[in-house]
Design a protein around this motif. Structure first.
Motif, PDB file in Angstrom:
ATOM      1  N   GLU A 118       0.832  -1.182   0.000  1.00 41.18           N
ATOM      2  CA  GLU A 118       0.000   0.000   0.000  1.00 41.18           C
ATOM      3  C   GLU A 118       0.877   1.247   0.000  1.00 41.18           C
ATOM      4  N   GLY A 161       0.453   3.935   1.585  1.00 39.79           N
ATOM      5  CA  GLY A 161       0.649   4.439   2.936  1.00 39.79           C
ATOM      6  C   GLY A 161       1.829   3.801   3.623  1.00 39.79           C
ATOM      7  N   LYS A 162       2.045   2.512   3.383  1.00 40.12           N
ATOM      8  CA  LYS A 162       3.175   1.817   3.978  1.00 40.12           C
ATOM      9  C   LYS A 162       4.503   2.332   3.432  1.00 40.12           C
ATOM     10  N   GLU A 172       5.183   5.541   5.304  1.00 40.13           N
ATOM     11  CA  GLU A 172       5.597   5.253   6.668  1.00 40.13           C
ATOM     12  C   GLU A 172       7.060   4.821   6.719  1.00 40.13           C
ATOM     13  N   SER A 193       7.487  -0.578  11.906  1.00 43.26           N
ATOM     14  CA  SER A 193       6.288  -0.880  12.673  1.00 43.26           C
ATOM     15  C   SER A 193       5.033  -0.748  11.809  1.00 43.26           C
ATOM     16  N   GLY A 194       4.114  -1.686  11.975  1.00 41.11           N
ATOM     17  CA  GLY A 194       2.864  -1.635  11.229  1.00 41.11           C
ATOM     18  C   GLY A 194       1.754  -0.919  11.968  1.00 41.11           C
ATOM     19  N   SER A 195       2.018  -0.493  13.212  1.00 39.15           N
ATOM     20  CA  SER A 195       0.970   0.126  14.032  1.00 39.15           C
ATOM     21  C   SER A 195       1.160   1.628  14.217  1.00 39.15           C
ATOM     22  N   VAL A 196       2.245   2.180  13.665  1.00 34.45           N
ATOM     23  CA  VAL A 196       2.486   3.620  13.771  1.00 34.45           C
ATOM     24  C   VAL A 196       2.129   4.258  12.444  1.00 34.45           C
ATOM     25  N   SER A 197       1.241   5.229  12.472  1.00 34.71           N
ATOM     26  CA  SER A 197       0.768   5.850  11.241  1.00 34.71           C
ATOM     27  C   SER A 197       1.800   6.799  10.648  1.00 34.71           C
ATOM     28  N   ALA A 198       1.609   7.088   9.367  1.00 39.49           N
ATOM     29  CA  ALA A 198       2.487   8.045   8.695  1.00 39.49           C
ATOM     30  C   ALA A 198       2.392   9.418   9.343  1.00 39.49           C
ATOM     31  N   LEU A 199       1.196   9.794   9.816  1.00 39.16           N
ATOM     32  CA  LEU A 199       1.012  11.080  10.467  1.00 39.16           C
ATOM     33  C   LEU A 199       1.827  11.162  11.756  1.00 39.16           C
ATOM     34  N   SER A 200       1.819  10.079  12.540  1.00 40.25           N
ATOM     35  CA  SER A 200       2.599  10.059  13.780  1.00 40.25           C
ATOM     36  C   SER A 200       4.084  10.202  13.492  1.00 40.25           C
TER      37      SER A 200
END
Length: 523
Positions: free
Chosen positions: A24, A26-27, A30, A464-471
């Protein structure tokens, strides 16, 4: 000192969209942001790391000279350079705190995969080396004038030992990423584990670890020697202009300059020799990195050393006319079968064949591009090597310029030496860029064609798969702003105390064991 070697300089690695395991968009974002975050914070932190390691050792030697020679001159020189050391250490701790958090947050998949191995040397570094150096640095700072001279001297000796041991453990952890020895893959948990009781010692004392440690320690001593020599030569000229006499220049700054130049000479030779040994070793554990940094486009022996590269292997490279030089740098052989170097494309094809049956998150190994960024690897190697030889030449020139009764008096020469203090910083930074980017696309190297351990991990699989691009983006911006502010504070403090110089008329505190200044910033 809380060290963090820049293993994620890989932010600049080759095309992220082509890395497997990122289905994706998004990934992909990230991963890019995670790389930038770790790289930027670590680059800032690494400005202080080598200087603390090298300068702690040189300050320990200065204090020993001052005590054994009963020399107020060397005591004052120690006080001057100790201020630089203490300021640098404090900023290094402040910028290094966030490194560990990134492993568990931004790179949690990496931590899950190799945490049992990677965490072992990090634990020893924190529980043994860091507490050791912090404790004895505190005793050294606040015990000045209160502890006996021998005991006070021992404190800086143990602090220097602590910084060196701390670097060893951190570099052992990083070396595991470059050459994952002493580990095996647990097929049930899918995690890497230490291979028995001896695995930990294999991680600590692997050939990669020992070569990396000696090379980085040499660079740290080179940086410290360059700083001592540069500031001393600058003050040698400045003191004559301020006082109208060369007494301070001859009594204080000339001995300090010669001291720094000697360490520059020793360390630059050590950097070159350990660098060559490390480069030869890379041919066996990371052939793709070795081919990229040498710019090898055609497999064969007796390559000419390429000094300019187009990264397209189109035959337009500029080469030095010394037959066999490049093969010798890479293999220690100038001709024959032992001097054969595989091209980067041939190494990539061999790795694709090795991992043809492996599934990297839905992408077969035969479709993965295992080549690192050739342009960055190529020029990083030459910049690092060029500055190393520059410091060797300058150290010899400086010692010749100060032989006998001579002192340096030219303002332009003094300014040049002041600017030259940054050269080892540049060399070390590009050395780590080569180390980390040249390992891509691996975060735990699987590019060793002879390895069968199964312990490897792509960078794209480690984020990490649980930290969003925004973070990632928000924390990246905040860390960049914070570290920039700390960098300004670091520069202002160093500038202030460097310009302050030494007061030749004031009695050194070390000579007065009950001074009221003992618990202040007297260094």
């Amino acid at each position: 000192m809380k060290l963090a070697i820049p293993w994620c300089f890989s932010v600049f690695a080759h095309q992220t969209p082509k890395l497997p395991g990122l289905r994706e968009k998004g990934k992909e974002v990230e991963l890019d942001l995670a790389r930038w975050q770790f790289a930027i914070t670590t680059v800032y932190h690494f400005l202080q790391v080598p200087l603390t390691i090298g300068l702690s050792i040189l300050c320990a030697i200065m204090q020993t000279k001052a005590r054994k020679m009963n020399s107020p001159e060397w005591q004052k020189l120690l006080d001057f350079f100790a201020k630089v050391l203490v300021i640098n250490f404090a900023l290094g701790v402040a910028t290094g705190i966030v490194q560990e958090f990134q492993f568990g947050m931004g790179w949690s998949e990496y931590s899950r995969f190799v945490g049992d191995i990677f965490g072992a040397p990090l634990a020893f570094e924190a529980l043994l080396a860091f507490f050791m150096e912090s404790t004895f640095l505190g005793l050294w700072i606040f015990g000045k004038g209160r502890l006996s001279p021998k005991l006070h001297n021992l404190c800086i000796d143990l602090f220097a030992l602590g910084t060196t041991v701390s670097a060893f453990f951190i570099l052992a952890a990083n070396s595991f990423m470059q050459d994952p020895v002493g580990a095996k893959l647990n097929p049930v948990t899918g995690r890497a584990e230490l291979d028995g009781a001896s695995g930990f010692f294999k991680v600590l004392f692997s050939q990669t670890s020992l070569l990396t440690f000696t090379h980085v320690l040499s660079n740290a001593l080179l940086l410290a020697g360059t700083l001592v020599a540069g500031l001393s030569i600058w003050w040698m000229v400045r003191s004559v202009k301020l006082t109208g006499s060369d007494n301070e220049a001859r009594v204080y700054w000339k001995p300090a300059a010669k001291f720094g130049l000697v360490w520059m000479l020793i360390a630059s030779i050590a950097v070159i020799l350990t660098g060559h040994a490390t480069g030869v070793h890379l041919g066996s554990i990371q052939p793709a990195k070795a081919s990229a940094m040498m710019g090898i486009c055609e497999t064969g022996p007796q390559e000419l050393l390429i000094v300019k590269d187009t990264s397209s292997c189109d035959g337009k490279e500029i080469k030095l006319p010394v037959p066999g030089l490049e093969s010798w740098l890479f293999t220690s052989h100038a001709s024959g079968d032992s001097a054969v170097i595989d091209s980067i494309d041939d190494v990539n094809a061999q790795l694709q064949q090795k991992y043809a049956d492996h599934d990297f998150n839905g992408t077969p190994g035969s479709a993965v591009d295992f080549r690192p960024n050739m342009t960055v690897s190529f020029y990083s190697f030459r910049i690092m090597m060029g500055f190393g030889f520059l410091e060797l030449i300058l150290s010899i020139w400086g010692l010749l310029a100060l032989r006998g009764n001579k002192i340096i008096s030219g303002s332009k020469v003094a300014s040049g030496w002041l600017w030259n203090i940054g050269s080892p910083f540049i060399a070390g930074s590009f050395g780590w860029i080569l180390t980390e980017m040249g390992r891509q696309p691996w975060i735990v190297n699987g590019g060793n064609l002879n390895s069968t351990s199964g312990v490897y991990l792509l960078t794209s699989q480690a984020v990490s798969g649980s930290v969003s691009a925004l973070s990632f983006a928000i924390s990246l911006i905040l860390f960049t702003l914070l570290y920039s502010a700390l960098g300004v504070v670091w520069f202002i403090l160093l500038r202030r105390y460097v310009l302050e110089g030494i007061n030749t008329a004031q009695k050194p505190v070390e000579q007065d064991t009950h001074s009221a200044e003992a618990l202040s910033f007297v260094y």
